[in-house]
Design an enzyme around this catalytic site. Structure first.
Site, PDB file in Angstrom:
ATOM      1  N   LYS A 234       1.823  -9.218  -8.023  1.00 42.97           N
ATOM      2  CA  LYS A 234       1.274  -9.241  -6.673  1.00 42.97           C
ATOM      3  C   LYS A 234       1.898  -8.060  -5.943  1.00 42.97           C
ATOM      4  CE  LYS A 234       1.395 -14.219  -7.055  1.00 42.97           C
ATOM      5  NZ  LYS A 234       2.189 -14.296  -8.281  1.00 42.97           N
TER       6      LYS A 234
ATOM      7  N   ASP B  77       0.942   5.325  -1.350  1.00 42.81           N
ATOM      8  CA  ASP B  77       1.364   6.726  -1.304  1.00 42.81           C
ATOM      9  C   ASP B  77       2.538   6.938  -2.255  1.00 42.81           C
ATOM     10  OD1 ASP B  77      -0.702   7.142   0.522  1.00 42.81           O
ATOM     11  OD2 ASP B  77       0.595   6.885   2.257  1.00 42.81           O
TER      12      ASP B  77
ATOM     13  N   HIS C  74       0.617 -11.596 -13.643  1.00 43.97           N
ATOM     14  CA  HIS C  74       0.949 -12.394 -12.464  1.00 43.97           C
ATOM     15  C   HIS C  74       1.497 -11.533 -11.334  1.00 43.97           C
ATOM     16  CE1 HIS C  74       2.547 -16.153 -10.499  1.00 43.97           C
ATOM     17  NE2 HIS C  74       1.353 -16.524 -10.912  1.00 43.97           N
TER      18      HIS C  74
END
Length: 181
Positions: free
Chosen positions: A124, A129, A122
């Site tokens: 996100k 970099d 789940h």
């Protein structure tokens, strides 16, 4: 275990408010140079993500539960074409959807894995970099940008970047490579 709230003031950089406040456990000191935030529904949520991806020079590792946004997919393809190490992990249940962008980024030469652990992946977030993380409640979808009450943050911190990179690598290693099928 207690938490510490650290506040350094408010500033403005490139039109974004920097609110350098952070809650960290006492055993994990974190330094950072700024936080950018947007609240959805708003096209600025998508713009914050694509702007940050456009700034990537060496790495853009994405772990995204649901990923159907074509503009963000194109930003990842553009980053790959600039020589950035772009990788994408998607949740297996969401990858089965007809609008998932994992097929498009894979077709452009970006390595993609499908999470296969028994729990939902789940996450996100994106590791950018060595010094930034994109995270928040927003899935990279049309509803995430234009319909739902969501938030999206870009946190400029090498320490958080390293922690998110370790989590990304752990999930990547547990996932199955997507082969275009």
């Amino acid at each position: 275990m207690g938490l510490i709230l650290i506040t350094f003031g408010v500033g403005i950089f490139a039109g974004q408010y920097y609110l350098p406040s952070l809650v960290v456990p006492p055993d994990a000191p974190v330094s950072f140079t700024g936080i950018q935030s947007e609240f959805c529904p708003s096209p600025e949520c998508e713009s914050l993500v694509t702007f940050t991806l456009a700034q990537a020079k060496s790495r853009a590792w994405v772990a995204m539960y649901s990923f159907t946004n074509q503009t963000i997919a194109q930003a990842l393809i553009d980053a790959k074409n600039r020589g950035v190490d772009v990788r994408v992990i998607v949740e297996k249940q969401q990858a089965a959807g007809q609008y998932s962008q994992h097929q498009e980024v894979f077709a452009a030469g970006i390595p993609v894995t499908i999470d296969t652990n028994p729990q939902l992946m789940h996450h996100k977030f994106a590791v950018i970099d060595d010094g930034a993380v994109i995270t928040g409640s927003m899935n990279w979808t049309g509803n995430g940008v234009g319909e739902n009450n969501e938030n999206e943050l870009v946190i400029h911190s090498s320490e958080l970047n390293q922690k998110f990179a370790l989590e990304f690598q752990k999930v990547w290693d547990e996932s199955n490579a997507y082969g275009g099928e």
